[in-house]
Design a protein around this motif. Structure first.
Motif, PDB file in Angstrom:
ATOM      1  N   THR A 134       0.869  -1.179   0.000  1.00 31.56           N
ATOM      2  CA  THR A 134       0.000   0.000   0.000  1.00 31.56           C
ATOM      3  C   THR A 134       0.903   1.225   0.000  1.00 31.56           C
ATOM      4  OG1 THR A 134      -0.041   0.067   2.427  1.00 31.56           O
ATOM      5  CG2 THR A 134      -1.822  -1.164   1.335  1.00 31.56           C
ATOM      6  N   THR A 135       0.326   2.382  -0.252  1.00 29.00           N
ATOM      7  CA  THR A 135       1.144   3.598  -0.204  1.00 29.00           C
ATOM      8  C   THR A 135       1.521   3.979   1.214  1.00 29.00           C
ATOM      9  OG1 THR A 135      -0.830   5.011  -0.165  1.00 29.00           O
ATOM     10  CG2 THR A 135       0.120   4.514  -2.332  1.00 29.00           C
ATOM     11  N   ASP A 136       0.753   3.482   2.193  1.00 26.32           N
ATOM     12  CA  ASP A 136       1.017   3.837   3.594  1.00 26.32           C
ATOM     13  C   ASP A 136       1.730   2.733   4.357  1.00 26.32           C
ATOM     14  OD1 ASP A 136      -1.149   2.045   3.693  1.00 26.32           O
ATOM     15  OD2 ASP A 136      -1.956   2.978   5.512  1.00 26.32           O
ATOM     16  N   GLY A 137       2.222   1.720   3.667  1.00 28.17           N
ATOM     17  CA  GLY A 137       2.867   0.612   4.356  1.00 28.17           C
ATOM     18  C   GLY A 137       4.062   1.052   5.179  1.00 28.17           C
ATOM     19  N   CYS A 138       4.191   0.489   6.366  1.00 27.52           N
ATOM     20  CA  CYS A 138       5.317   0.821   7.230  1.00 27.52           C
ATOM     21  C   CYS A 138       5.597  -0.352   8.156  1.00 27.52           C
ATOM     22  CB  CYS A 138       5.043   2.085   8.047  1.00 27.52           C
ATOM     23  SG  CYS A 138       3.775   1.905   9.327  1.00 27.52           S
ATOM     24  N   MET A 139       6.729  -0.282   8.842  1.00 28.73           N
ATOM     25  CA  MET A 139       7.032  -1.263   9.886  1.00 28.73           C
ATOM     26  C   MET A 139       7.411  -0.507  11.152  1.00 28.73           C
ATOM     27  SD  MET A 139      10.761  -2.776   8.802  1.00 28.73           S
ATOM     28  CE  MET A 139      12.120  -1.694   8.355  1.00 28.73           C
ATOM     29  N   TYR A 140       7.304  -1.205  12.269  1.00 31.20           N
ATOM     30  CA  TYR A 140       7.667  -0.658  13.575  1.00 31.20           C
ATOM     31  C   TYR A 140       8.817  -1.499  14.121  1.00 31.20           C
ATOM     32  CZ  TYR A 140       3.250   1.809  13.086  1.00 31.20           C
ATOM     33  OH  TYR A 140       2.233   2.600  12.613  1.00 31.20           O
ATOM     34  N   TYR A 141       9.937  -0.851  14.358  1.00 35.03           N
ATOM     35  CA  TYR A 141      11.195  -1.559  14.635  1.00 35.03           C
ATOM     36  C   TYR A 141      11.741  -1.179  15.996  1.00 35.03           C
ATOM     37  CZ  TYR A 141      16.207  -2.656  14.207  1.00 35.03           C
ATOM     38  OH  TYR A 141      17.480  -3.124  14.410  1.00 35.03           O
TER      39      TYR A 141
END
Length: 214
Positions: A134-141
């Motif tokens: 998606t355009t808003d894809g992210c991860m939390y690291y």
């Protein structure tokens, strides 16, 4: 502490509690369905949730958000491009179900924002954009715990679909290589729809070796 909880309404999805064991405060990541089940865990375990974090805005990751936010009175955070998904049931795919979803009370994060636990400022997650699914894809690291909550960007042995609104295969593959594969090899990758894997394990998969050879 990390607690993986399978939830399902239409599609089974992994929701994650990421909890500071000293204070029992923490975050809930991708509550896709079954708010009553998640609230019962909060009650039984004595968790104090401070924020709900979303890796992207698809309906199977946001389905329980409104009920949980009403019950817990806590902020919901997602990457800045998430507005397109939060406000639009076509983009978040819930228009394909009998329960269209919109999210109204959302905090949109700038890339590379640190999400800090109020009860323990040493307990935090770093939000890194991973667009493509998606355009808003992210991860939390979190470097200390060697863990990344990666949503649907990458799974054990594969990567996310790109045939839905905002998806782009080239963008996703470049994001995986640039952002995820630059993490330490020992980093655990916790996804929305597979078991846990690691950076090292995914670097030797056939799908990546074909890209690396190009």
């Amino acid at each position: 502490m990390i607690l993986q909880v399978p939830v399902a309404r239409y599609i089974p999805t992994n929701a994650y509690f990421y909890i500071d064991e000293d204070t029992k405060h923490g975050f809930l990541i991708d509550p896709g369905a079954e708010p009553d089940k998640l609230l019962e865990i909060v009650k039984e375990r004595g968790f104090q949730l401070e924020k709900i974090l979303l890796t992207h805005g698809h309906f199977d990751h946001i389905g329980a958000v409104n009920d949980l936010q009403q019950a817990l009175k806590i902020p919901v955070l997602m990457q800045k491009n998430g507005r397109s998904y939060a406000k639009n049931p076509v983009w978040n795919l819930s228009a394909q179900t009998d329960e269209p979803i919109t999210l109204e009370d959302v905090t949109y994060l700038a890339d590379n924002t640190d999400i800090v636990l109020e009860a323990n400022p040493d307990f935090r997650l770093h939000m890194i954009p991973v667009p493509g699914h998606t355009t808003d894809g992210c991860m939390y690291y979190n470097l200390r715990d060697h863990v990344a909550f990666v949503g649907d960007s990458i799974f054990a042995g594969s990567y996310g679909r790109t045939d839905m609104p905002g998806g782009d295969t080239e963008t996703l593959l470049k994001s995986i290589v640039r952002e995820i594969f630059s993490l330490p090899d020992s980093t655990a990758l916790l996804s929305g729809h597979s078991g846990a894997t690691t950076v090292a394990a995914e670097k030797v998969r056939d799908w990546y070796q074909g890209i690396a050879a190009e």
